[in-house]
Design a protein around this motif. Sequence first.
Motif, PDB file in Angstrom:
ATOM      1  N   VAL A  89      92.698   6.005 -49.719  1.00 47.23           N
ATOM      2  CA  VAL A  89      93.929   5.437 -49.175  1.00 47.23           C
ATOM      3  C   VAL A  89      93.746   3.925 -49.028  1.00 47.23           C
ATOM      4  O   VAL A  89      93.106   3.458 -48.076  1.00 47.23           O
ATOM      5  N   PRO A  90      94.259   3.136 -49.968  1.00 52.30           N
ATOM      6  CA  PRO A  90      94.200   1.678 -49.800  1.00 52.30           C
ATOM      7  C   PRO A  90      95.156   1.266 -48.688  1.00 52.30           C
ATOM      8  O   PRO A  90      96.309   1.695 -48.662  1.00 52.30           O
ATOM      9  N   ALA A  91      94.676   0.456 -47.747  1.00 53.86           N
ATOM     10  CA  ALA A  91      95.497   0.138 -46.584  1.00 53.86           C
ATOM     11  C   ALA A  91      95.406  -1.345 -46.214  1.00 53.86           C
ATOM     12  O   ALA A  91      94.318  -1.838 -45.892  1.00 53.86           O
ATOM     13  N   HIS A  92      96.540  -2.004 -46.274  1.00 56.45           N
ATOM     14  CA  HIS A  92      96.634  -3.394 -45.805  1.00 56.45           C
ATOM     15  C   HIS A  92      97.671  -3.434 -44.680  1.00 56.45           C
ATOM     16  O   HIS A  92      98.859  -3.283 -44.918  1.00 56.45           O
ATOM     17  N   ASN A  93      97.196  -3.593 -43.453  1.00 56.06           N
ATOM     18  CA  ASN A  93      98.075  -3.635 -42.276  1.00 56.06           C
ATOM     19  C   ASN A  93      99.007  -2.421 -42.221  1.00 56.06           C
ATOM     20  O   ASN A  93     100.228  -2.545 -42.248  1.00 56.06           O
ATOM     21  N   GLU A  94      98.396  -1.242 -42.146  1.00 56.76           N
ATOM     22  CA  GLU A  94      99.163   0.014 -42.189  1.00 56.76           C
ATOM     23  C   GLU A  94      99.019   0.821 -40.901  1.00 56.76           C
ATOM     24  O   GLU A  94      99.096   2.047 -40.912  1.00 56.76           O
ATOM     25  N   LEU A 102      90.272   7.800 -36.058  1.00 62.77           N
ATOM     26  CA  LEU A 102      90.665   9.062 -36.679  1.00 62.77           C
ATOM     27  C   LEU A 102      89.473   9.768 -37.321  1.00 62.77           C
ATOM     28  O   LEU A 102      89.618  10.840 -37.908  1.00 62.77           O
ATOM     29  N   GLU A 103      88.314   9.124 -37.231  1.00 59.35           N
ATOM     30  CA  GLU A 103      87.042   9.683 -37.709  1.00 59.35           C
ATOM     31  C   GLU A 103      87.059   9.977 -39.209  1.00 59.35           C
ATOM     32  O   GLU A 103      86.657  11.047 -39.665  1.00 59.35           O
ATOM     33  N   VAL A 104      87.553   9.001 -39.967  1.00 63.03           N
ATOM     34  CA  VAL A 104      87.475   9.087 -41.424  1.00 63.03           C
ATOM     35  C   VAL A 104      86.597   7.943 -41.918  1.00 63.03           C
ATOM     36  O   VAL A 104      86.426   6.928 -41.230  1.00 63.03           O
ATOM     37  N   VAL A 153      89.411   5.487 -46.289  1.00 64.99           N
ATOM     38  CA  VAL A 153      90.437   4.470 -46.071  1.00 64.99           C
ATOM     39  C   VAL A 153      89.842   3.117 -46.436  1.00 64.99           C
ATOM     40  O   VAL A 153      88.811   2.709 -45.884  1.00 64.99           O
ATOM     41  N   VAL A 154      90.476   2.454 -47.399  1.00 74.15           N
ATOM     42  CA  VAL A 154      89.993   1.141 -47.826  1.00 74.15           C
ATOM     43  C   VAL A 154      90.790   0.083 -47.085  1.00 74.15           C
ATOM     44  O   VAL A 154      91.972  -0.153 -47.369  1.00 74.15           O
ATOM     45  N   CYS A 155      90.151  -0.544 -46.114  1.00 70.45           N
ATOM     46  CA  CYS A 155      90.812  -1.558 -45.286  1.00 70.45           C
ATOM     47  C   CYS A 155      90.743  -2.902 -46.007  1.00 70.45           C
ATOM     48  O   CYS A 155      89.668  -3.491 -46.131  1.00 70.45           O
TER      49      CYS A 155
END
Length: 345
Positions: free
Chosen positions: A7-12, A50-52, A34-36
């Motif tokens: 899950v690519p995530a930018h300010n999500e 969320l422990e991922v 999750v890719v921050c």
Amino acid sequence: MKILTIVPAHNEESTLDSCINGIRNQTIETDILVVCDNCTDNTEQLAKSLEVNTLKTINNVHKKSGALNQALDKYLLDYDLILVQDADTIIDNRLLENAVKEINKDTKLGAVCSKAGIKDIMSSKWSELLWWHLQRIEYATFDSSRIETAGSIKVVHGMAAVYRTAALQQVKNKWGRIYDENNITEDYELTICLKELGWKTTACMDMRAWTEVPVTLKELWKQRVRWFRGGIDVLRTHGINKITITEYIQHMLFIILTILNVIIIYYLSIVLISGGQLGIHPLFYLVVIIVTLDGLYRLRYAENVKTIEIVIRLAILPFGIYMMLYQAQQLWAYWLSITNAKNEW
């Protein structure tokens, strides 16, 4: 099969919780990453709570494609399948189960994407509701087109798509990367790469997913111009070959039809201004009827079709105007590509 969901995530931070819940509720097991990417909010902290597993990008200036490449460089060889899912997307709990069934049907199937669903809207503004309904109609059309081109769909869309690791590895071996970091429609470019390598691409209507859509003209214009611009740039990069030739022909037909539309509108304007009478050939009515029936048929791919959406299709004019906006967006994208204007996300 070992599966990794990226899950690519930018300010999500506003959507990540529901996104992760959908992944955790899958009927088959998957690891989650999750890719921050350059986050300035609490996305990273939320993901950890969320422990991922999380991966923080390093010096990434290439948006989503750069973030995904950093993740795949690290984890690709550890898994058989990769689910790439947008952080603003929610997936049905049987999405991965149905994806695996689809992939097991054909060893040459390199990627399969979900049905393109749209999240419910909470707004009561008539303008935002109108844009939402128009896009539900449009997304149903997208899905019907994917069914018609099963095995070689145009785009394995990025909202929720499952890839064979072997197929992604072949892309990396040939091009030195998986996602093209110089293109803003990374999902379309990757689809072209897969097909050039001989892999099949398809969509599975049993893979259900829902995403957010823009509900203002400004946001919609920006999104669609980005899509069109990225698609044009992909074709310019790959050139004409046995995979892209159909796409080039479609662009040529679009230009021809646009010119014809301009001529027709000009003719109608002259006739109306001069006070003349319009002579409409009976075949025109036949075409209108066929187009209307086709539009109504494609609505079957929208979930819980609303009465207003049937009315919009029957009224012809609202969706016709929406398609004219569609043409304007694509024409502007041509100009941006030809002039090599800076890409904007």
